[in-house]
Design a protein around this motif. Structure first.
Motif, PDB file in Angstrom:
ATOM      1  N   GLY A 442       0.782  -1.234   0.000  1.00  0.00           N
ATOM      2  CA  GLY A 442       0.000   0.000   0.000  1.00  0.00           C
ATOM      3  C   GLY A 442       0.812   1.281   0.000  1.00  0.00           C
ATOM      4  N   VAL A 443       2.151   1.177   0.023  1.00  0.00           N
ATOM      5  CA  VAL A 443       2.985   2.381   0.112  1.00  0.00           C
ATOM      6  C   VAL A 443       2.797   3.285  -1.110  1.00  0.00           C
ATOM      7  CG1 VAL A 443       5.374   3.174  -0.057  1.00  0.00           C
ATOM      8  CG2 VAL A 443       4.751   1.528   1.684  1.00  0.00           C
ATOM      9  N   LYS A 444       2.684   2.683  -2.296  1.00  0.00           N
ATOM     10  CA  LYS A 444       2.549   3.487  -3.510  1.00  0.00           C
ATOM     11  C   LYS A 444       1.295   4.349  -3.451  1.00  0.00           C
ATOM     12  CE  LYS A 444       2.942   3.131  -8.526  1.00  0.00           C
ATOM     13  NZ  LYS A 444       3.176   2.210  -9.672  1.00  0.00           N
ATOM     14  N   GLU A 445       0.185   3.779  -2.998  1.00  0.00           N
ATOM     15  CA  GLU A 445      -1.067   4.531  -2.884  1.00  0.00           C
ATOM     16  C   GLU A 445      -0.942   5.631  -1.827  1.00  0.00           C
ATOM     17  OE1 GLU A 445      -0.793   1.259  -2.862  1.00  0.00           O
ATOM     18  OE2 GLU A 445      -1.653   0.804  -4.835  1.00  0.00           O
ATOM     19  N   ASN A 446      -0.252   5.314  -0.729  1.00  0.00           N
ATOM     20  CA  ASN A 446      -0.064   6.306   0.332  1.00  0.00           C
ATOM     21  C   ASN A 446       0.760   7.494  -0.159  1.00  0.00           C
ATOM     22  OD1 ASN A 446       0.395   3.591   2.682  1.00  0.00           O
ATOM     23  ND2 ASN A 446      -1.498   4.648   2.122  1.00  0.00           N
ATOM     24  N   LEU A 447       1.782   7.212  -0.979  1.00  0.00           N
ATOM     25  CA  LEU A 447       2.617   8.292  -1.522  1.00  0.00           C
ATOM     26  C   LEU A 447       1.807   9.186  -2.465  1.00  0.00           C
ATOM     27  CD1 LEU A 447       5.923   6.319  -2.215  1.00  0.00           C
ATOM     28  CD2 LEU A 447       5.476   7.917  -0.357  1.00  0.00           C
ATOM     29  N   GLN A 448       0.892   8.579  -3.204  1.00  0.00           N
ATOM     30  CA  GLN A 448       0.021   9.384  -4.061  1.00  0.00           C
ATOM     31  C   GLN A 448      -0.871  10.307  -3.234  1.00  0.00           C
ATOM     32  OE1 GLN A 448       0.113   9.600  -7.426  1.00  0.00           O
ATOM     33  NE2 GLN A 448       1.899   8.245  -7.282  1.00  0.00           N
ATOM     34  N   GLN A 449      -1.337   9.810  -2.080  1.00  0.00           N
ATOM     35  CA  GLN A 449      -2.142  10.639  -1.186  1.00  0.00           C
ATOM     36  C   GLN A 449      -1.331  11.833  -0.669  1.00  0.00           C
ATOM     37  OE1 GLN A 449      -3.318   7.379   1.523  1.00  0.00           O
ATOM     38  NE2 GLN A 449      -5.438   7.954   1.121  1.00  0.00           N
ATOM     39  N   LEU A 450      -0.055  11.583  -0.354  1.00  0.00           N
ATOM     40  CA  LEU A 450       0.806  12.671   0.122  1.00  0.00           C
ATOM     41  C   LEU A 450       0.956  13.752  -0.948  1.00  0.00           C
ATOM     42  CD1 LEU A 450       3.618  10.618   1.914  1.00  0.00           C
ATOM     43  CD2 LEU A 450       1.817  11.960   2.995  1.00  0.00           C
ATOM     44  N   LYS A 451       1.079  13.333  -2.203  1.00  0.00           N
ATOM     45  CA  LYS A 451       1.183  14.304  -3.300  1.00  0.00           C
ATOM     46  C   LYS A 451      -0.080  15.145  -3.383  1.00  0.00           C
ATOM     47  CE  LYS A 451       4.423  11.783  -6.284  1.00  0.00           C
ATOM     48  NZ  LYS A 451       4.621  11.113  -7.602  1.00  0.00           N
ATOM     49  N   LYS A 452      -1.241  14.503  -3.224  1.00  0.00           N
ATOM     50  CA  LYS A 452      -2.506  15.237  -3.284  1.00  0.00           C
ATOM     51  C   LYS A 452      -2.636  16.231  -2.136  1.00  0.00           C
ATOM     52  CE  LYS A 452      -5.061  11.589  -5.700  1.00  0.00           C
ATOM     53  NZ  LYS A 452      -6.154  10.584  -5.608  1.00  0.00           N
ATOM     54  N   LEU A 453      -1.953  15.938  -1.021  1.00  0.00           N
ATOM     55  CA  LEU A 453      -1.998  16.834   0.138  1.00  0.00           C
ATOM     56  C   LEU A 453      -0.978  17.965   0.039  1.00  0.00           C
ATOM     57  CD1 LEU A 453      -2.496  14.166   2.958  1.00  0.00           C
ATOM     58  CD2 LEU A 453      -4.101  15.993   2.365  1.00  0.00           C
ATOM     59  N   GLY A 454      -0.251  18.022  -1.084  1.00  0.00           N
ATOM     60  CA  GLY A 454       0.627  19.159  -1.320  1.00  0.00           C
ATOM     61  C   GLY A 454       2.114  18.894  -1.195  1.00  0.00           C
ATOM     62  N   VAL A 455       2.531  17.626  -0.999  1.00  0.00           N
ATOM     63  CA  VAL A 455       3.967  17.326  -0.927  1.00  0.00           C
ATOM     64  C   VAL A 455       4.515  17.285  -2.360  1.00  0.00           C
ATOM     65  CG1 VAL A 455       5.724  15.725  -0.126  1.00  0.00           C
ATOM     66  CG2 VAL A 455       3.605  15.993   1.177  1.00  0.00           C
ATOM     67  N   LYS A 456       5.419  18.191  -2.664  1.00  0.00           N
ATOM     68  CA  LYS A 456       5.917  18.319  -4.032  1.00  0.00           C
ATOM     69  C   LYS A 456       7.053  17.346  -4.347  1.00  0.00           C
ATOM     70  CE  LYS A 456       4.764  23.250  -4.074  1.00  0.00           C
ATOM     71  NZ  LYS A 456       5.302  24.629  -4.159  1.00  0.00           N
ATOM     72  N   ASN A 457       7.923  17.111  -3.357  1.00  0.00           N
ATOM     73  CA  ASN A 457       9.109  16.284  -3.592  1.00  0.00           C
ATOM     74  C   ASN A 457       9.108  15.073  -2.666  1.00  0.00           C
ATOM     75  OD1 ASN A 457      10.246  18.321  -5.401  1.00  0.00           O
ATOM     76  ND2 ASN A 457      10.592  19.496  -3.531  1.00  0.00           N
ATOM     77  N   LEU A 458       9.245  13.875  -3.243  1.00  0.00           N
ATOM     78  CA  LEU A 458       9.351  12.636  -2.481  1.00  0.00           C
ATOM     79  C   LEU A 458      10.713  12.026  -2.798  1.00  0.00           C
ATOM     80  CD1 LEU A 458       5.780  11.171  -3.145  1.00  0.00           C
ATOM     81  CD2 LEU A 458       6.583  12.286  -1.059  1.00  0.00           C
ATOM     82  N   VAL A 459      11.576  11.939  -1.780  1.00  0.00           N
ATOM     83  CA  VAL A 459      12.973  11.556  -1.979  1.00  0.00           C
ATOM     84  C   VAL A 459      13.309  10.355  -1.108  1.00  0.00           C
ATOM     85  CG1 VAL A 459      15.364  12.351  -1.874  1.00  0.00           C
ATOM     86  CG2 VAL A 459      13.531  13.988  -2.361  1.00  0.00           C
ATOM     87  N   VAL A 460      14.082   9.397  -1.626  1.00  0.00           N
ATOM     88  CA  VAL A 460      14.567   8.277  -0.827  1.00  0.00           C
ATOM     89  C   VAL A 460      16.088   8.374  -0.703  1.00  0.00           C
ATOM     90  CG1 VAL A 460      14.691   6.723  -2.838  1.00  0.00           C
ATOM     91  CG2 VAL A 460      14.637   5.762  -0.528  1.00  0.00           C
ATOM     92  N   LEU A 461      16.582   8.257   0.539  1.00  0.00           N
ATOM     93  CA  LEU A 461      18.021   8.216   0.830  1.00  0.00           C
ATOM     94  C   LEU A 461      18.306   6.890   1.515  1.00  0.00           C
ATOM     95  CD1 LEU A 461      18.559  11.787   2.356  1.00  0.00           C
ATOM     96  CD2 LEU A 461      18.678  11.105  -0.047  1.00  0.00           C
TER      97      LEU A 461
END
Length: 615
Positions: A442-461
């Protein structure tokens, strides 16, 4: 004495609350006016003492804070014998301050826990060649140290002799132990799971990578705790304005009671309670949904973030390597898997454990003549058959033919980020197993929700290799992916983002993540992570449920908006009351007090709406 009283502020708040309750019970329940009045008087006096001390300290440094206004207003209410207002104002102010300050020391224990995790002793080689256990402070650069199975690596260094597998999760965050041999680099605080190593010390004490982790956490926490609260900034202008207005009115009208009325009506009761009660309601909603939010400063920053940075292992992924892909090149599948399981049970390597767990209950054979091939795998005899289990190099060493199809499968498995386990029986390849850390469901769907809430950049380190990190990023649709990142690299990357004006949240779960968790404006820890990560963070997903992250972000946005609404309501009511004093004939102290208390009730009811918030 001042220090003693301020140190007892929480106790004073509790006593004030009890006295106010006694007053109302006496007045409404038993019609005992004297007890009610004296309870309110005592509550007022007790409550105003710490506030007055803070006002005095502020005035000493030429700051007119809200403490000054509250103190004068309470004294004024006391003079005109409005003990109810004076008691309630002092309690609300103290309670609001408590709610605001209670989380500032939450993360301090993280430093102690990190320090306790650091190596304390080492086996140091003496001049006669023997090794003696010494305190870590006695180890210098260039010393030769002996590390046995199960021990912590005491310094950052280089392997001189020996081989083994080291669990570097405390530094890189990766769950799979790393093979070490001559000339390999090792880090302080990591654990040698098997083998014996002699290492030479390259960096010791505070200069080690683990020492830098502690230093980074300390620096980040110190800078974060200096943030000013909005109400304090607001009071810089509000408090002098109300005081000046009261003084001018009293001077012109010669009406002391009118001046005191302005002070009392101008006292920001709803303003004092409005922000904390929204904060409490938001935190309460989060707790009910397994999200721990550590204070209003967190809520304010979280609601405005534009960049979210993730650790990979244990955050985007489960953090436990499992069999992900499988190809069998034989008809007798059960027998081949039984051979494989029997041989892998002879090893304590994490990949072997993953294979055994995957195969599960099956027939067990006696394994004979086991030979461990360093850097390759295991060769053994099972039921008269020569069985080899390991990597491609071992298969080539065993002269096992790898067909074009097999090589294609191997390439495909590696592209998917798998570690490979090949099995041959009597020189013929029978099985190819791919093992990797699994992405959380479900992580992919959750990340899409974060984008809809206004998170512009999603980065993995991640400390993992770049290829594996790129694979995860592509699968999840992340903006950026960076591998081979040590704790200081992650911190430097976050600093660079912040210097570009971005508001950054970091999501992680390990000790190695603690500097980044502390440095980011919002540190978010998975609940199953280390105690250090949880203590250092600002937000904790208590059940390690990644799906709670979008709820947490949405909740903080709703809470920040609710706080703003309460501020507008509180300030608006005060302005209306003050205007009514001058421009109406109907406004008096009683009506003003009623409206004042009603405004407090309104902001509380408005905040309570947050308890029902759902994404």
């Amino acid at each position: 004495m001042q220090k003693l009283i301020l140190g007892r502020k929480n106790h004073i708040t509790i006593v004030s609350a009890i006295l106010i309750i006694i007053a109302y019970v006496s007045k409404l329940g038993f019609q005992n006016e004297p007890i009610a009045i004296w309870s309110l008087i005592i509550a007022s006096v007790l409550g105003v003492i710490p506030i007055a001390i803070q006002a005095y300290q502020a005035l000493k440094v030429k700051v007119v804070s809200i403490d000054v206004l509250v103190t004068i207003a309470v004294i004024g209410a006391f003079i005109i014998k409005n003990y109810e207002e004076s008691a309630i104002v002092t309690f609300l102010f103290l309670f609001g301050a408590y709610l605001e300050q209670r989380t500032l020391n939450k993360t301090r224990s993280a430093i102690k826990e990190l320090t306790e995790m650091a190596p304390e002793v080492a086996l140091k080689q003496l001049k006669n060649g023997e090794f003696e256990e010494v305190e870590i402070e006695e180890v210098d650069v260039g010393d030769i140290l002996l590390v046995k199975t199960g021990a912590k690596i005491p310094v950052d260094g280089t392997v001189l002799t020996g081989e083994g597998h080291i669990n570097e999760a405390s530094i890189t965050g990766e769950a799979v132990p790393v093979s070490k041999k001559k000339d390999s680099g090792v880090y302080a605080g990591t654990i040698l799971e098997n083998g014996t190593l002699q290492i030479t010390a390259d960096r010791v004490g505070e200069d080690t990578t683990f020492g830098k982790i502690i230093e980074l956490v300390e620096e980040a926490q110190d800078s974060k705790s200096e943030a000013e609260r909005f109400i304090d900034r607001f009071s810089k202008y509000y408090t002098p304005t109300v005081l000046g207005l009261s003084f001018i009115v009293g001077l012109i009208s010669r009406d002391i009671e009118l001046a005191i009325t302005i002070l009392v009506l101008g006292c920001p009761g709803a303003l004092v309670i409005g922000v904390p009660v929204s904060n409490v309601a938001g935190i309460g909603n989060g707790a009910r949904h397994s999200v721990l939010l550590k204070g209003s400063e967190v809520i304010s920053d979280f609601s405005r973030l534009d960049t979210m940075v993730f650790d990979k292992t244990g955050t985007l992924t489960i953090g436990n390597p499992k069999v992900a892909d499988k190809e069998i090149y034989a008809d007798n599948v059960d027998e081949v898997l039984a051979y494989l399981s029997s041989v892998e049970k002879e090893s304590d390597h994490p990949l072997a454990k993953a294979v055994v767990e995957y195969i599960g209950d099956t027939k067990s054979y006696t394994v004979e003549k086991t030979v461990v091939v360093k850097g390759g795998g295991i060769v053994a005899h099972v039921e008269g058959h020569r069985v080899a289990v390991g990597n491609v190099a071992l298969m080539e060493q065993e002269n096992v033919l790898l067909s074009e199809k097999v090589r294609g499968d191997i390439a495909r498995f590696e592209e998917n980020g798998n570690s490979l386990v090949l099995t041959s029986v009597d020189g013929e390849l029978k099985a190819l197993i791919g093992i990797r850390d699994q992405i959380r469901p479900g992580v992919k769907e959750n990340l899409q929700q974060l984008k809809k809430l206004g998170v512009k950049n999603l980065v993995v380190l991640s400390g993992d290799n770049q290829g594996t990190v790129d694979l995860v990023a592509r699968e999840l649709g992340l903006t950026e992916a960076h591998g081979h990142m040590l704790p200081e690299d992650k911190s430097a990357y976050i600093k660079a983002l912040q210097e570009r004006g971005q508001i950054v949240a970091f999501v992680g779960d390990g000790v190695n993540d603690s500097p980044s968790l502390a440095l980011a404006q919002i540190g978010i820890a998975m609940g199953s992570g280390t105690d250090v990560a949880i203590e250092t963070s600002d937000v904790v997903l208590m059940n390690s449920d990644f799906s709670r992250l979008p709820h947490a972000l949405g909740l903080t946005k709703a809470t920040a908006n609710n706080m703003l609404q309460n501020i507008i309501i509180a300030v608006g009511v005060v302005l209306v009351l003050l205007a009514s004093v001058f421009f109406s004939e109907w406004m008096n102290m009683s009506i003003g007090m009623l409206v004042h208390e009603a405004s407090i009730l309104v902001v509380i009811l408005n905040a309570m709406r947050l308890l029902r918030y759902k994404l």
